[in-house]
Design a protein around this motif. Structure first.
Motif, mmCIF file in Angstrom:
data_model
loop_
_atom_site.group_PDB
_atom_site.id
_atom_site.type_symbol
_atom_site.label_atom_id
_atom_site.label_comp_id
_atom_site.label_asym_id
_atom_site.label_seq_id
_atom_site.Cartn_x
_atom_site.Cartn_y
_atom_site.Cartn_z
ATOM 1 N N LEU A 81 0.963 -1.101 0.050
ATOM 2 C CA LEU A 81 0.184 -0.075 -0.203
ATOM 3 C C LEU A 81 0.808 1.213 -0.104
ATOM 4 C CD1 LEU A 81 -2.909 -0.925 2.440
ATOM 5 C CD2 LEU A 81 -2.960 -0.822 0.027
ATOM 6 N N ILE A 82 1.842 1.272 0.658
ATOM 7 C CA ILE A 82 2.626 2.465 0.920
ATOM 8 C C ILE A 82 3.606 2.586 -0.295
ATOM 9 C CG2 ILE A 82 4.749 3.479 2.163
ATOM 10 C CD1 ILE A 82 3.723 2.349 4.702
ATOM 11 N N VAL A 83 3.930 1.681 -0.909
ATOM 12 C CA VAL A 83 4.836 1.909 -1.853
ATOM 13 C C VAL A 83 3.870 2.310 -3.102
ATOM 14 C CG1 VAL A 83 6.327 0.759 -4.057
ATOM 15 C CG2 VAL A 83 6.827 0.317 -1.438
ATOM 16 N N THR A 84 2.723 1.732 -3.476
ATOM 17 C CA THR A 84 1.794 1.939 -4.661
ATOM 18 C C THR A 84 1.003 3.133 -4.452
ATOM 19 O OG1 THR A 84 0.095 0.396 -3.717
ATOM 20 C CG2 THR A 84 1.627 -0.483 -5.317
ATOM 21 N N PHE A 85 0.868 3.739 -3.256
ATOM 22 C CA PHE A 85 -0.051 4.857 -3.137
ATOM 23 C C PHE A 85 0.704 5.924 -2.752
ATOM 24 C CE2 PHE A 85 -3.285 1.598 -2.533
ATOM 25 C CZ PHE A 85 -4.729 2.397 -2.837
ATOM 26 N N THR A 86 1.978 5.898 -2.488
ATOM 27 C CA THR A 86 2.666 7.196 -2.329
ATOM 28 C C THR A 86 3.497 7.638 -3.573
ATOM 29 O OG1 THR A 86 4.698 5.687 -1.709
ATOM 30 C CG2 THR A 86 3.638 6.649 -0.005
ATOM 31 N N PRO A 87 3.742 8.954 -3.496
ATOM 32 C CA PRO A 87 4.230 9.684 -4.889
ATOM 33 C C PRO A 87 5.352 8.901 -5.236
ATOM 34 C CG PRO A 87 3.843 11.327 -3.122
ATOM 35 C CD PRO A 87 3.611 9.893 -2.508
ATOM 36 N N GLY A 88 5.265 8.616 -6.622
ATOM 37 C CA GLY A 88 6.472 8.295 -7.414
ATOM 38 C C GLY A 88 6.423 8.703 -8.888
ATOM 39 N N PRO A 89 7.172 8.194 -9.688
ATOM 40 C CA PRO A 89 7.263 8.678 -10.967
ATOM 41 C C PRO A 89 5.561 8.510 -11.617
ATOM 42 C CG PRO A 89 9.070 7.904 -10.686
ATOM 43 C CD PRO A 89 8.465 7.426 -9.357
ATOM 44 N N THR A 90 5.194 7.293 -11.538
ATOM 45 C CA THR A 90 3.904 6.973 -12.092
ATOM 46 C C THR A 90 2.556 7.885 -11.293
ATOM 47 O OG1 THR A 90 4.631 4.659 -12.463
ATOM 48 C CG2 THR A 90 2.170 4.986 -12.738
ATOM 49 N N ASN A 91 2.698 7.727 -10.244
ATOM 50 C CA ASN A 91 1.570 8.481 -9.614
ATOM 51 C C ASN A 91 1.586 9.768 -9.757
ATOM 52 O OD1 ASN A 91 0.624 6.251 -8.627
ATOM 53 N ND2 ASN A 91 1.655 6.408 -6.366
ATOM 54 N N ILE A 92 2.807 10.606 -9.973
ATOM 55 C CA ILE A 92 3.000 12.193 -9.923
ATOM 56 C C ILE A 92 2.493 12.228 -11.332
ATOM 57 C CG2 ILE A 92 4.715 13.868 -10.200
ATOM 58 C CD1 ILE A 92 3.991 12.952 -7.386
ATOM 59 N N VAL A 93 2.966 11.564 -12.483
ATOM 60 C CA VAL A 93 2.458 11.641 -13.866
ATOM 61 C C VAL A 93 0.892 11.610 -13.861
ATOM 62 C CG1 VAL A 93 2.349 10.736 -16.237
ATOM 63 C CG2 VAL A 93 4.508 10.823 -14.989
ATOM 64 N N ILE A 94 0.403 10.772 -13.204
ATOM 65 C CA ILE A 94 -1.173 10.528 -13.027
ATOM 66 C C ILE A 94 -1.611 11.797 -12.369
ATOM 67 C CG2 ILE A 94 -3.147 9.242 -11.998
ATOM 68 C CD1 ILE A 94 -1.589 6.655 -12.321
ATOM 69 N N LEU A 95 -1.197 12.278 -11.507
ATOM 70 C CA LEU A 95 -1.661 13.474 -10.647
ATOM 71 C C LEU A 95 -1.611 14.678 -11.638
ATOM 72 C CD1 LEU A 95 -2.554 14.585 -7.858
ATOM 73 C CD2 LEU A 95 -0.048 15.046 -7.667
ATOM 74 N N SER A 96 -0.445 15.068 -12.392
ATOM 75 C CA SER A 96 -0.464 16.092 -13.341
ATOM 76 C C SER A 96 -1.273 15.595 -14.521
ATOM 77 C CB SER A 96 0.935 16.115 -13.580
ATOM 78 O OG SER A 96 1.756 16.536 -12.406
ATOM 79 N N ALA A 97 -1.303 14.565 -14.934
ATOM 80 C CA ALA A 97 -2.094 14.242 -16.261
ATOM 81 C C ALA A 97 -3.527 14.595 -16.005
ATOM 82 C CB ALA A 97 -2.058 12.786 -16.805
ATOM 83 N N VAL A 98 -4.026 14.179 -14.944
ATOM 84 C CA VAL A 98 -5.628 14.556 -14.611
ATOM 85 C C VAL A 98 -5.990 15.850 -14.766
ATOM 86 C CG1 VAL A 98 -5.954 14.607 -12.382
ATOM 87 C CG2 VAL A 98 -7.329 12.672 -13.634
ATOM 88 N N GLN A 99 -5.136 16.721 -14.152
ATOM 89 C CA GLN A 99 -5.279 18.064 -14.166
ATOM 90 C C GLN A 99 -5.112 18.810 -15.596
ATOM 91 O OE1 GLN A 99 -2.619 19.631 -11.227
ATOM 92 N NE2 GLN A 99 -3.577 18.632 -9.621
ATOM 93 N N ASN A 100 -4.124 18.244 -16.393
ATOM 94 C CA ASN A 100 -4.042 18.635 -17.675
ATOM 95 C C ASN A 100 -4.411 18.134 -18.963
ATOM 96 O OD1 ASN A 100 -1.764 20.523 -16.577
ATOM 97 N ND2 ASN A 100 -0.515 18.820 -16.713
ATOM 98 N N PHE A 101 -4.930 16.910 -18.840
ATOM 99 C CA PHE A 101 -5.572 16.319 -19.876
ATOM 100 C C PHE A 101 -6.882 15.478 -19.773
ATOM 101 C CE2 PHE A 101 -0.907 15.686 -20.267
ATOM 102 C CZ PHE A 101 -0.739 16.547 -21.251
ATOM 103 N N GLY A 102 -7.397 15.657 -18.308
ATOM 104 C CA GLY A 102 -8.794 14.920 -18.074
ATOM 105 C C GLY A 102 -8.578 13.746 -17.495
ATOM 106 N N VAL A 103 -9.652 12.911 -17.134
ATOM 107 C CA VAL A 103 -9.827 11.469 -16.747
ATOM 108 C C VAL A 103 -9.592 10.567 -17.787
ATOM 109 C CG1 VAL A 103 -11.276 9.794 -15.443
ATOM 110 C CG2 VAL A 103 -11.067 12.385 -14.516
#
Length: 198
Positions: free
Chosen positions: A11-33
């Motif tokens: 849970l900690i490794v997959t849910f904490t910020p890492g390259p993939t999660n940061i890209v998802i976070l930014s992409a959802v704001q820039n390109f939509g769901v």
């Protein structure tokens, strides 16, 4: 098997910020769901592939060289401690994505993401193989870990903006707590607990 430590680590490794999660976070704001979900599907597929390869390679290696399990547990424990340190000092405030994302981008990024590669190469030998090593049990654990990863990706999609603000506001406290949980997981995965019980 210490299921609590295993789940904490996953849970900690997959849910904490890492390259993939940061890209998802930014992409959802820039390109939509919708566009971000294509990336998530690709990332999940490659995450599952890496877990399956790790399970097969480690299982074969342990059959040939039984002592390698202890070495992999120690390597896994040191990696978990390293992750704890990285999470403790992490700053997520400046992560952004400018390039479009899609299925292929998500698929390929996992294969060059050191956090994912090291996680997939350590979680199976550190937590699973010491207790379960049949093909089907390894398959089930790889599927469970992949599902946890997918849930983490979805969480970052659904709560992208809110989650980012929360992490920025309470970054030091949340990173410290997650790092301490990882230190606990490293201690359990190392096999030291088993030595004390003898």
């Amino acid at each position: 098997m210490n299921i609590t430590s295993f789940l904490l680590y996953c849970l900690i490794v997959t849910f904490t910020p890492g390259p993939t999660n940061i890209v998802i976070l930014s992409a959802v704001q820039n390109f939509g769901v919708k566009k971000t979900m294509e990336y998530v599907y690709g990332a999940t597929v490659s995450f599952g592939i890496l877990l399956a390869v790790s399970a097969l390679l480690n299982s074969a290696l342990i059959t040939v060289v039984p002592k390698v399990l202890s070495i992999m547990q120690i390597i896994g424990s040191f990696y978990i401690l390293y992750l704890a340190y990285q999470i403790f000092k992490m700053d997520v405030s400046e992560a952004t994505v400018s390039k479009p994302v899609g299925f292929i981008t998500g698929l390929l990024m996992q294969f060059v993401n050191p956090k994912v590669i090291l996680f997939t190469m350590t979680v199976i030998p550190s937590f699973v193989i010491p207790y379960y090593n049949s093909f089907w049990s390894l398959f089930v654990f790889a599927a469970v870990i992949t599902a946890i990863g997918f849930l983490a990706f979805i969480t970052w999609v659904l709560f992208g903006t809110i989650f980012k603000e929360f992490l920025q506001k309470y970054q030091r406290a949340s990173n410290t707590i997650m790092a301490l949980f990882l230190v606990y997981s490293a201690f359990v995965a190392s096999g030291i607990v088993g030595l004390f019980r003898r």
